[in-house]
Design an enzyme around this catalytic site. Structure first.
Site, PDB file in Angstrom:
ATOM      1  N   ASP A 111     -12.729  -3.692  -1.998  1.00  0.00           N
ATOM      2  CA  ASP A 111     -13.537  -4.862  -2.319  1.00  0.00           C
ATOM      3  C   ASP A 111     -14.797  -4.206  -1.429  1.00  0.00           C
ATOM      4  OD1 ASP A 111     -11.445  -5.376   0.349  1.00  0.00           O
ATOM      5  OD2 ASP A 111     -13.387  -5.899   0.946  1.00  0.00           O
TER       6      ASP A 111
ATOM      7  N   GLU B  30       0.947  -1.159  -0.234  1.00  0.00           N
ATOM      8  CA  GLU B  30      -0.039  -0.104  -0.043  1.00  0.00           C
ATOM      9  C   GLU B  30       1.204   1.159  -0.124  1.00  0.00           C
ATOM     10  OE1 GLU B  30      -3.802  -1.164   2.754  1.00  0.00           O
ATOM     11  OE2 GLU B  30      -1.977  -0.969   3.735  1.00  0.00           O
TER      12      GLU B  30
HETATM   13  N1  ADE Z   1      -8.723  -4.098   3.850  1.00  0.00           N
HETATM   14  C1  ADE Z   1      -9.209  -3.928   2.605  1.00  0.00           C
HETATM   15  N2  ADE Z   1     -10.233  -4.601   2.553  1.00  0.00           N
HETATM   16  C2  ADE Z   1     -10.677  -4.895   3.805  1.00  0.00           C
HETATM   17  C3  ADE Z   1     -12.004  -5.482   4.517  1.00  0.00           C
HETATM   18  N3  ADE Z   1     -12.793  -6.266   3.543  1.00  0.00           N
HETATM   19  N4  ADE Z   1     -12.075  -6.070   5.766  1.00  0.00           N
HETATM   20  C4  ADE Z   1     -10.713  -5.420   6.529  1.00  0.00           C
HETATM   21  N5  ADE Z   1      -9.853  -4.824   6.013  1.00  0.00           N
HETATM   22  C5  ADE Z   1      -9.432  -4.507   4.603  1.00  0.00           C
END
Ligand code: ADE
Length: 236
Positions: free
Chosen positions: A199, A13
């Site tokens: 996501d 990142e």
């Molecule tokens: N970082 C990126 N996506 C995530 C998720 N779904 N839950 C926790 N941390 C995350």
């Protein structure tokens, strides 16, 4: 002079941002027993959570985040922490892949300490408002949304997490923000979160699949967004 502390959990990142900000590796800020990695730039320090000695993967989650930020704040003269990174987003609260949000609240969804007649349940949720003027200005000038970033130590989620995330009115889900909000509140330092959606928590794909697909794009988005955030913060 007061400096900016940028906290990012994962090396992947942070990498594009480290080159965009022309940061160089530094030593001596954090105790050598700790795995965290620091970089210095013009009036700013960036820390990542480093790698786990046993598995070799990035130290994601609340413990490394709280430890690294706490050690940095105890050692250096920082007046603002910017915690940036990826997050899951909630479609029902307007998020889509690539959306950026600046949290107004941090809270946990996986610390269930229900003891009737006590405040341990509230302690577990650990809600901290992040309503400082710097975060508000960044949100306003760059046109991002606010809301709750809900934090837990798992990438996936189980029904009890879902219930607490709903109670938190979560817009984003991550693994660090609420712990850093607690540390910043202890030190009395302003926190600005910058979360990019990789996501969709309430979508139909497993989080890990979408996360891996979109991690690179999200890191590039941070590379573009964080310099703008720093520019806005320079006005304060
Ligand atoms: N970082 C990126 N996506 C995530 C998720 N779904 N839950 C926790 N941390 C995350």
């Amino acid at each position: 002079m007061s400096k900016l502390l940028i906290s990012i959990a994962m090396e992947a990142e942070a990498a594009p941002l480290i080159s965009a900000l022309k940061l160089t590796p530094s030593t001596g800020l954090l105790p050598s027993a700790l795995p965290f990695v620091s970089y210095e730039g013009d009036n700013m320090t960036l820390i990542t959570s480093g790698k786990d000695a046993v598995t070799g993967v990035d130290n994601v989650g609340t413990i490394p985040a709280a430890l690294s930020v706490s050690h940095a704040l105890a050692t250096g003269d920082y007046n603002t922490v910017v915690n940036c990174g990826t997050c899951g987003g909630f479609i029902k609260r307007g998020m889509s892949i690539g959306s950026v949000m600046i949290p107004t609240v941090g809270a946990f969804h996986d610390r269930r300490i229900v003891i009737p007649g006590t405040k341990f349940e509230e302690y577990g949720v650990g809600k901290r408002e992040v309503t400082n003027a710097k975060a508000a200005l960044v949100r306003e000038e760059l046109g991002y949304v606010g809301g709750c970033c809900t934090t837990g130590d798992s990438l996936d989620h189980v029904p009890t997490d879902d219930a607490q995330m709903e109670a938190n009115e979560a817009v984003a889900k991550d693994m660090e923000f609420a712990s850093i909000a607690q540390v910043c509140s202890l030190y009395g330092v302003d926190l600005v979160g910058v979360k990019v959606v990789t996501d969709l928590v309430d979508g139909d794909k497993p989080s890990f699949e979408e996360f891996m697909e979109n991690l690179g794009t999200a890191a590039k988005s941070l590379q573009e967004t964080i310099p703008k955030v720093i520019e806005v913060l320079a006005k304060k």
